[in-house]
Design a protein around this motif. Sequence first.
Motif, PDB file in Angstrom:
ATOM      1  N   ILE A 154      -2.859 -31.540  32.661  1.00  0.00           N
ATOM      2  CA  ILE A 154      -2.303 -31.215  33.910  1.00  0.00           C
ATOM      3  C   ILE A 154      -2.343 -29.841  34.509  1.00  0.00           C
ATOM      4  O   ILE A 154      -2.494 -29.459  35.669  1.00  0.00           O
ATOM      5  CB  ILE A 154      -0.823 -31.740  33.916  1.00  0.00           C
ATOM      6  CG1 ILE A 154      -0.666 -33.185  33.766  1.00  0.00           C
ATOM      7  CG2 ILE A 154      -0.238 -31.206  34.918  1.00  0.00           C
ATOM      8  CD1 ILE A 154       0.859 -33.724  33.455  1.00  0.00           C
ATOM      9  N   LEU A 155      -2.407 -28.952  33.490  1.00  0.00           N
ATOM     10  CA  LEU A 155      -2.641 -27.640  33.952  1.00  0.00           C
ATOM     11  C   LEU A 155      -3.942 -27.169  34.468  1.00  0.00           C
ATOM     12  O   LEU A 155      -4.145 -26.358  35.163  1.00  0.00           O
ATOM     13  CB  LEU A 155      -2.118 -26.367  32.758  1.00  0.00           C
ATOM     14  CG  LEU A 155      -0.695 -26.498  32.370  1.00  0.00           C
ATOM     15  CD1 LEU A 155      -0.567 -25.655  31.137  1.00  0.00           C
ATOM     16  CD2 LEU A 155      -0.112 -25.872  33.782  1.00  0.00           C
ATOM     17  N   THR A 156      -4.928 -27.777  33.839  1.00  0.00           N
ATOM     18  CA  THR A 156      -6.235 -27.785  34.039  1.00  0.00           C
ATOM     19  C   THR A 156      -6.757 -28.616  35.258  1.00  0.00           C
ATOM     20  O   THR A 156      -7.950 -28.734  35.449  1.00  0.00           O
ATOM     21  CB  THR A 156      -7.416 -27.738  32.916  1.00  0.00           C
ATOM     22  OG1 THR A 156      -7.108 -29.208  32.409  1.00  0.00           O
ATOM     23  CG2 THR A 156      -7.079 -26.760  31.868  1.00  0.00           C
ATOM     24  N   LEU A 157      -6.010 -29.365  35.851  1.00  0.00           N
ATOM     25  CA  LEU A 157      -6.016 -30.474  36.783  1.00  0.00           C
ATOM     26  C   LEU A 157      -7.254 -31.295  36.412  1.00  0.00           C
ATOM     27  O   LEU A 157      -8.085 -31.829  37.294  1.00  0.00           O
ATOM     28  CB  LEU A 157      -6.762 -29.642  38.066  1.00  0.00           C
ATOM     29  CG  LEU A 157      -5.663 -28.649  38.622  1.00  0.00           C
ATOM     30  CD1 LEU A 157      -6.223 -27.927  39.792  1.00  0.00           C
ATOM     31  CD2 LEU A 157      -4.347 -29.439  39.165  1.00  0.00           C
ATOM     32  N   GLY A 158      -6.978 -31.830  35.111  1.00  0.00           N
ATOM     33  CA  GLY A 158      -7.894 -32.968  34.689  1.00  0.00           C
ATOM     34  C   GLY A 158      -9.288 -32.262  33.917  1.00  0.00           C
ATOM     35  O   GLY A 158      -9.827 -33.281  33.176  1.00  0.00           O
ATOM     36  N   LEU A 159      -9.594 -31.186  33.986  1.00  0.00           N
ATOM     37  CA  LEU A 159     -10.777 -30.629  33.740  1.00  0.00           C
ATOM     38  C   LEU A 159     -10.928 -30.572  32.008  1.00  0.00           C
ATOM     39  O   LEU A 159     -11.886 -30.645  31.323  1.00  0.00           O
ATOM     40  CB  LEU A 159     -11.121 -29.222  34.120  1.00  0.00           C
ATOM     41  CG  LEU A 159     -11.488 -29.105  35.720  1.00  0.00           C
ATOM     42  CD1 LEU A 159     -11.793 -27.572  35.927  1.00  0.00           C
ATOM     43  CD2 LEU A 159     -12.952 -30.175  35.952  1.00  0.00           C
ATOM     44  N   PHE A 160      -9.669 -30.821  31.247  1.00  0.00           N
ATOM     45  CA  PHE A 160      -9.712 -30.709  30.100  1.00  0.00           C
ATOM     46  C   PHE A 160      -9.864 -32.165  29.372  1.00  0.00           C
ATOM     47  O   PHE A 160     -10.495 -32.199  28.224  1.00  0.00           O
ATOM     48  CB  PHE A 160      -8.209 -30.552  29.626  1.00  0.00           C
ATOM     49  CG  PHE A 160      -8.338 -30.033  27.944  1.00  0.00           C
ATOM     50  CD1 PHE A 160      -8.602 -28.751  27.511  1.00  0.00           C
ATOM     51  CD2 PHE A 160      -7.818 -30.969  27.191  1.00  0.00           C
ATOM     52  CE1 PHE A 160      -8.523 -28.517  26.102  1.00  0.00           C
ATOM     53  CE2 PHE A 160      -7.602 -30.886  25.579  1.00  0.00           C
ATOM     54  CZ  PHE A 160      -7.955 -29.470  25.421  1.00  0.00           C
ATOM     55  N   LEU A 161     -10.237 -33.003  30.347  1.00  0.00           N
ATOM     56  CA  LEU A 161     -10.818 -34.464  29.762  1.00  0.00           C
ATOM     57  C   LEU A 161     -12.029 -34.301  29.388  1.00  0.00           C
ATOM     58  O   LEU A 161     -12.420 -35.189  28.604  1.00  0.00           O
ATOM     59  CB  LEU A 161     -10.394 -35.545  31.000  1.00  0.00           C
ATOM     60  CG  LEU A 161      -9.100 -35.994  31.409  1.00  0.00           C
ATOM     61  CD1 LEU A 161      -9.066 -36.792  32.494  1.00  0.00           C
ATOM     62  CD2 LEU A 161      -8.452 -36.480  30.207  1.00  0.00           C
ATOM     63  N   PHE A 162     -12.959 -33.328  29.922  1.00  0.00           N
ATOM     64  CA  PHE A 162     -14.114 -33.185  29.295  1.00  0.00           C
ATOM     65  C   PHE A 162     -14.181 -32.777  27.907  1.00  0.00           C
ATOM     66  O   PHE A 162     -15.138 -32.959  27.280  1.00  0.00           O
ATOM     67  CB  PHE A 162     -14.814 -32.068  30.466  1.00  0.00           C
ATOM     68  CG  PHE A 162     -15.320 -32.736  31.740  1.00  0.00           C
ATOM     69  CD1 PHE A 162     -16.051 -33.791  31.787  1.00  0.00           C
ATOM     70  CD2 PHE A 162     -14.970 -31.959  32.890  1.00  0.00           C
ATOM     71  CE1 PHE A 162     -16.428 -34.212  33.052  1.00  0.00           C
ATOM     72  CE2 PHE A 162     -15.091 -32.335  34.001  1.00  0.00           C
ATOM     73  CZ  PHE A 162     -15.900 -33.782  34.151  1.00  0.00           C
ATOM     74  N   VAL A 163     -13.102 -32.106  27.749  1.00  0.00           N
ATOM     75  CA  VAL A 163     -13.187 -31.581  26.161  1.00  0.00           C
ATOM     76  C   VAL A 163     -12.840 -32.528  25.210  1.00  0.00           C
ATOM     77  O   VAL A 163     -13.259 -32.894  24.145  1.00  0.00           O
ATOM     78  CB  VAL A 163     -11.989 -30.347  26.181  1.00  0.00           C
ATOM     79  CG1 VAL A 163     -11.912 -30.046  24.641  1.00  0.00           C
ATOM     80  CG2 VAL A 163     -12.591 -29.122  26.985  1.00  0.00           C
ATOM     81  N   VAL A 164     -11.957 -33.577  25.698  1.00  0.00           N
ATOM     82  CA  VAL A 164     -11.513 -34.809  24.977  1.00  0.00           C
ATOM     83  C   VAL A 164     -12.567 -35.778  24.979  1.00  0.00           C
ATOM     84  O   VAL A 164     -13.079 -36.186  23.619  1.00  0.00           O
ATOM     85  CB  VAL A 164     -10.428 -35.690  25.867  1.00  0.00           C
ATOM     86  CG1 VAL A 164     -10.135 -37.083  25.161  1.00  0.00           C
ATOM     87  CG2 VAL A 164      -9.151 -34.728  25.674  1.00  0.00           C
TER      88      VAL A 164
END
Length: 114
Positions: free
Chosen positions: A60-70
């Motif tokens: 949520i803090l990264t506006l969904g960009l952390f999903l690329f890390v997942v």
Amino acid sequence: MKNWLLHIILNALALFIVAALFQAVHIDGVAGALLAAFILSILNAIVRPILVVLTLPITILTLGLFLFVVNAITLLLTDAILGNMFEIDGFFTAILAAIVISLLNLILNSFVKK
């Protein structure tokens, strides 16, 4: 079932394209790509939802960009499971590969649905 097999084939094609684009991604032939796509689809169905829930605040803090890390973590798990048939050299390469695979899956699935 037929839709799932088509998704695995398209994912294998995306993995081949990523292996051609990045020298740090190695796939051992068609069988390696299909097996990697199969393992990746299983991990996306089981492990990815757990990771998404556990990392929800940072996502949520990264506006969904952390999903690329997942997605990169699931690629690295596929690498760990398959060993020499599918290899990614490094975490940064896994993130770039996850981004490219996501874009390729978006494009390939749009062609199939038409």
